[in-house]
Design a protein around this motif. Structure first.
Motif, PDB file in Angstrom:
ATOM      1  N   THR A  62      42.631  67.870  23.323  1.00  0.00           N
ATOM      2  CA  THR A  62      41.296  67.360  23.607  1.00  0.00           C
ATOM      3  C   THR A  62      41.055  66.046  22.878  1.00  0.00           C
ATOM      4  OG1 THR A  62      40.425  68.681  21.787  1.00  0.00           O
ATOM      5  CG2 THR A  62      40.376  69.669  23.983  1.00  0.00           C
ATOM      6  N   THR A  63      40.048  65.339  23.345  1.00  0.00           N
ATOM      7  CA  THR A  63      39.675  64.057  22.734  1.00  0.00           C
ATOM      8  C   THR A  63      38.400  64.247  21.906  1.00  0.00           C
ATOM      9  OG1 THR A  63      40.621  62.935  24.651  1.00  0.00           O
ATOM     10  CG2 THR A  63      39.174  61.635  23.248  1.00  0.00           C
ATOM     11  N   PRO A  64      38.341  63.696  20.686  1.00  0.00           N
ATOM     12  CA  PRO A  64      39.328  62.791  20.057  1.00  0.00           C
ATOM     13  C   PRO A  64      40.401  63.536  19.283  1.00  0.00           C
ATOM     14  CG  PRO A  64      37.366  62.884  18.704  1.00  0.00           C
ATOM     15  CD  PRO A  64      37.101  63.767  19.902  1.00  0.00           C
ATOM     16  N   ASN A  65      40.182  64.823  18.958  1.00  0.00           N
ATOM     17  CA  ASN A  65      41.112  65.552  18.108  1.00  0.00           C
ATOM     18  C   ASN A  65      41.734  66.712  18.877  1.00  0.00           C
ATOM     19  OD1 ASN A  65      40.562  63.963  15.808  1.00  0.00           O
ATOM     20  ND2 ASN A  65      38.723  65.166  15.377  1.00  0.00           N
ATOM     21  N   ALA A  66      43.062  66.881  18.712  1.00  0.00           N
ATOM     22  CA  ALA A  66      43.744  68.033  19.302  1.00  0.00           C
ATOM     23  C   ALA A  66      43.555  69.237  18.381  1.00  0.00           C
ATOM     24  CB  ALA A  66      45.214  67.727  19.488  1.00  0.00           C
ATOM     25  N   PHE A 133      45.228  68.632   1.280  1.00  0.00           N
ATOM     26  CA  PHE A 133      45.338  69.402   2.523  1.00  0.00           C
ATOM     27  C   PHE A 133      44.635  68.625   3.627  1.00  0.00           C
ATOM     28  CE2 PHE A 133      44.965  72.931   5.422  1.00  0.00           C
ATOM     29  CZ  PHE A 133      46.071  73.728   5.131  1.00  0.00           C
ATOM     30  N   GLU A 134      45.387  68.134   4.623  1.00  0.00           N
ATOM     31  CA  GLU A 134      44.854  67.260   5.658  1.00  0.00           C
ATOM     32  C   GLU A 134      44.550  67.979   6.963  1.00  0.00           C
ATOM     33  OE1 GLU A 134      47.613  64.107   6.166  1.00  0.00           O
ATOM     34  OE2 GLU A 134      47.493  63.417   4.087  1.00  0.00           O
ATOM     35  N   VAL A 135      45.011  69.195   7.120  1.00  0.00           N
ATOM     36  CA  VAL A 135      44.767  69.938   8.355  1.00  0.00           C
ATOM     37  C   VAL A 135      43.339  70.488   8.319  1.00  0.00           C
ATOM     38  CG1 VAL A 135      45.494  71.871   9.788  1.00  0.00           C
ATOM     39  CG2 VAL A 135      47.204  70.533   8.551  1.00  0.00           C
ATOM     40  N   LEU A 157      42.940  75.317  14.088  1.00  0.00           N
ATOM     41  CA  LEU A 157      43.189  74.133  13.284  1.00  0.00           C
ATOM     42  C   LEU A 157      42.925  72.877  14.085  1.00  0.00           C
ATOM     43  CD1 LEU A 157      46.658  75.214  11.814  1.00  0.00           C
ATOM     44  CD2 LEU A 157      44.390  75.682  10.855  1.00  0.00           C
ATOM     45  N   GLY A 158      42.371  71.881  13.393  1.00  0.00           N
ATOM     46  CA  GLY A 158      42.277  70.537  13.944  1.00  0.00           C
ATOM     47  C   GLY A 158      43.453  69.724  13.452  1.00  0.00           C
ATOM     48  N   CYS A 163      50.527  64.956  13.347  1.00  0.00           N
ATOM     49  CA  CYS A 163      51.063  66.073  14.133  1.00  0.00           C
ATOM     50  C   CYS A 163      51.422  65.584  15.526  1.00  0.00           C
ATOM     51  CB  CYS A 163      50.036  67.206  14.218  1.00  0.00           C
ATOM     52  SG  CYS A 163      50.038  68.271  12.775  1.00  0.00           S
ATOM     53  N   ASN A 164      52.698  65.639  15.853  1.00  0.00           N
ATOM     54  CA  ASN A 164      53.209  65.198  17.144  1.00  0.00           C
ATOM     55  C   ASN A 164      53.454  66.423  18.008  1.00  0.00           C
ATOM     56  OD1 ASN A 164      54.507  64.053  19.312  1.00  0.00           O
ATOM     57  ND2 ASN A 164      55.961  62.867  18.078  1.00  0.00           N
ATOM     58  N   SER A 165      52.865  66.459  19.176  1.00  0.00           N
ATOM     59  CA  SER A 165      52.986  67.637  20.038  1.00  0.00           C
ATOM     60  C   SER A 165      54.416  67.852  20.515  1.00  0.00           C
ATOM     61  CB  SER A 165      52.056  67.504  21.247  1.00  0.00           C
ATOM     62  OG  SER A 165      52.398  66.366  22.025  1.00  0.00           O
ATOM     63  N   THR A 166      55.233  66.809  20.538  1.00  0.00           N
ATOM     64  CA  THR A 166      56.618  66.967  20.985  1.00  0.00           C
ATOM     65  C   THR A 166      57.547  67.371  19.849  1.00  0.00           C
ATOM     66  OG1 THR A 166      57.052  64.607  20.638  1.00  0.00           O
ATOM     67  CG2 THR A 166      56.289  65.298  22.833  1.00  0.00           C
TER      68      THR A 166
END
Length: 410
Positions: A62-66, A133-135, A157-158, A163-166
Motif C-alpha cells: 500500500t501507499t505510502p507504506n507497505a 528498532f526501525e520496524v 508491521l509497517g 525492506c525489499n519485497s523481492t
C-alpha cells in the motif's frame, strides 16, 4: 597407462556422479494456516526448514507504506523458552536483526518485546538493545497453547524503506528462557545457525538453501572416501598380498582403493573447509581433525612414491612409519565422521548404516586376521619339524627319473 588405471578412473567418475546426485536440496512442505485479512495481497504460507517453525506472511503493498501481517508458530522444548522472529536490513543473519521475542511471564501470561541484536549479543557479551528498532509495530501479541505446547506470535508491521519485497531477509530462533528480562543464549547447533533465509514476497521463492546441499555433499563424500574406501584399501593390502595367481594383485587393488579414497575424500574436505568458516569456533575440533586427516593422507600418498626397495636397509623403518600413520589415519577418520553425525544430525538411519558397515569391515578383518595367523603358525610348525628330524634335501626333478643300466648283448 596400465590397463587397471582406466578402471580406477572410471570408478572415481562413477562415485563422484553418484554422490552429486544424492545432494539435491529439499523444499519445505506447506501447512495449513489462516487466510489474509484482505484480498489482492501477496500470500506466503510454509513450514520453515529448521526448529519446526511455521510462518504465514501477508504482504500489503500500500501507499505510502507497505505492511506485513505475520503469524509465526513454534513448539519450544519447555514452556519457559523464548521464541523470536525478525527482519534483517542487510543479510539473512542474526547480527543487526530487528526481532520480536515472545516469552511467558511467571503468571503464565505471554509478553512480546522488541530487540535489536548486535555482535556482542551474538557472543553473549552484552545486553539486548531496545534502541534502533526501525520496524513500525502496529500490533503484536502472542499465545501459548498448553495442549500442543506451541507458541504463536501475531504481528502487523509497517515495513521501513530498507525492506525489499523481492529480498526479504528474516530470521527465527528459540532459547532457554529469560533472565531478568534478558533472553538466555540459544543452543549452538546447526539447526539454530541455519534459522535464516531470504524470501521473494512477489513470487514466494525462497533463497539460501545452497549451504545445506553442500553440507550433504561434504558428509556423503567424506563417508565414502575416508570412511569406506580407505579401510577397504587397508584390508586388501594386509590380507590379499601374495595371492597365488598374481603376486602383485593385492598391491594394485590397495593403490586403487587409496587413490579413489584420496580423490573423493579431498573433494569432500574442500567443501567442508569452505562451509565452516562462519562457525569455526563452534566446530573447531571437527575442523582440526579434518585438516589432520587430509595432511596424513597426503603424506601417505607421497610416501608411496618414495618407497624403498626390498634390498634397501631403510625399508623396515619405512614400513613402520607407513603402517603407524595408516592406522592413526583410520582412527581419526572414524572419530571425525561420528563428530560430523553429531553436528549435522541427519536421520538416524545414516549413522546406523555407517556403524553397521564399520562392524562388517571389522568382522571381515578379524576373520582374515585369524586365517593369517593360523597360516603363519602352520608354516612355522612345518619349518621347525623339518629342521628337528633333519630331513634330507628334496631331490631335484632330474633325480626323479629312474636310471636304467645300458643293455648288454650276449
Amino acid at each position: 597407462m596400465p590397463h587397471y588405471m582406466h578402471y580406477l578412473f572410471s570408478i572415481q567418475v562413477g562415485l563422484l556422479f553418484l554422490t552429486s546426485s544424492l545432494c539435491l536440496s529439499t523444499k519445505a512442505q506447506d501447512y495449513r494456516c489462516p487466510p489474509c485479512e484482505k484480498s489482492n495481497t501477496t500470500y506466503l504460507c510454509r513450514s520453515l526448514p529448521t526448529l519446526g517453525a511455521k510462518i504465514r506472511l501477508c504482504y500489503y503493498n500500500t501507499t505510502p507504506n507497505a505492511t506485513l501481517d505475520v503469524v509465526f508458530s513454534m513448539a519450544p522444548l519447555l514452556p519457559v523458552d523464548w521464541v523470536a522472529w525478525g527482519l534483517n536490513p542487510v543479510h539473512a543473519q542474526m547480527i543487526d536483526s530487528q526481532v520480536l521475542i515472545a516469552h511467558r511471564n511467571p503468571d503464565k501470561g505471554v509478553n512480546v518485546s522488541q530487540a535489536v541484536l548486535s555482535y556482542d549479543t551474538k557472543h553473549g557479551c552484552g545486553r539486548v538493545s531496545r534502541s534502533g528498532f526501525e520496524v513500525n509495530i502496529y500490533r503484536a501479541s502472542a499465545n501459548y497453547f498448553e495442549d500442543s505446547r506451541t507458541m504463536i506470535l501475531y504481528a502487523k508491521l509497517g515495513l521501513p524503506h530498507w525492506c525489499n519485497s523481492t529480498r526479504l531477509n528474516h530470521v527465527w530462533q528459540v532459547g532457554p528462557g529469560m533472565n531478568r528480562g534478558e533472553p538466555l543464549r540459544h543452543m549452538m547447533r546447526l539447526q539454530n545457525f541455519d534459522s535464516r533465509e531470504t524470501i521473494n514476497l512477489t513470487n514466494g521463492h525462497v533463497l539460501g538453501h545452497k549451504r545445506k546441499s553442500l553440507r550433504k555433499a561434504h558428509g556423503i563424500l567424506g563417508i565414502i572416501g575416508w570412511g569406506l574406501l580407505l579401510p577397504c584399501g587397508v584390508i586388501t593390502v594386509r590380507y590379499f598380498r601374495g595371492l597365488p595367481f598374481d603376486c602383485h594383485l593385492g598391491s594394485r587393488v590397495h593403490a586403487g582403493f587409496q587413490i579413489c579414497a584420496y580423490t573423493v575424500g579431498t573433494v569432500g574436505w574442500a567443501i567442508g573447509l569452505s562451509l565452516q568458516a562462519d562457525h569455526f569456533a563452534t566446530f573447531r575440533a571437527h575442523r582440526i581433525i579434518g585438516i589432520t586427516i587430509f595432511c596424513l593422507a597426503t603424506l601417505q600418498m607421497l610416501a608411496s612414491f618414495l618407497k624403498p626397495t626390498k634390498a634397501d636397509r631403510y625399508r623396515h623403518y619405512w614400513n613402520l612409519y607407513h603402517h603407524f600413520v595408516g592406522y592413526a589415519l583410520l582412527s581419526l577418520v572414524v572419530i571425525n565422521i561420528l563428530k560430523g553425525f553429531a553436528i549435522l544430525q541427519p536421520p538416524k538411519i545414516w549413522e546406523h548404516t555407517y556403524i553397521g558397515l564399520l562392524i562388517l569391515l571389522a568382522s571381515i578383518a578379524f576373520v582374515l586376521e585369524i586365517v593369517t595367523w593360523v597360516r603363519f603358525y602352520n608354516l612355522t610348525f612345518e619349518y621347525t619339524f623339518e629342521r628337528k628330524i633333519k630331513l634330507p634335501p628334496r631331490p631335484n626333478a632330474g633325480s626323479l627319473v629312474p636310471h636304467h643300466p645300458p643293455a648288454t648283448h650276449s
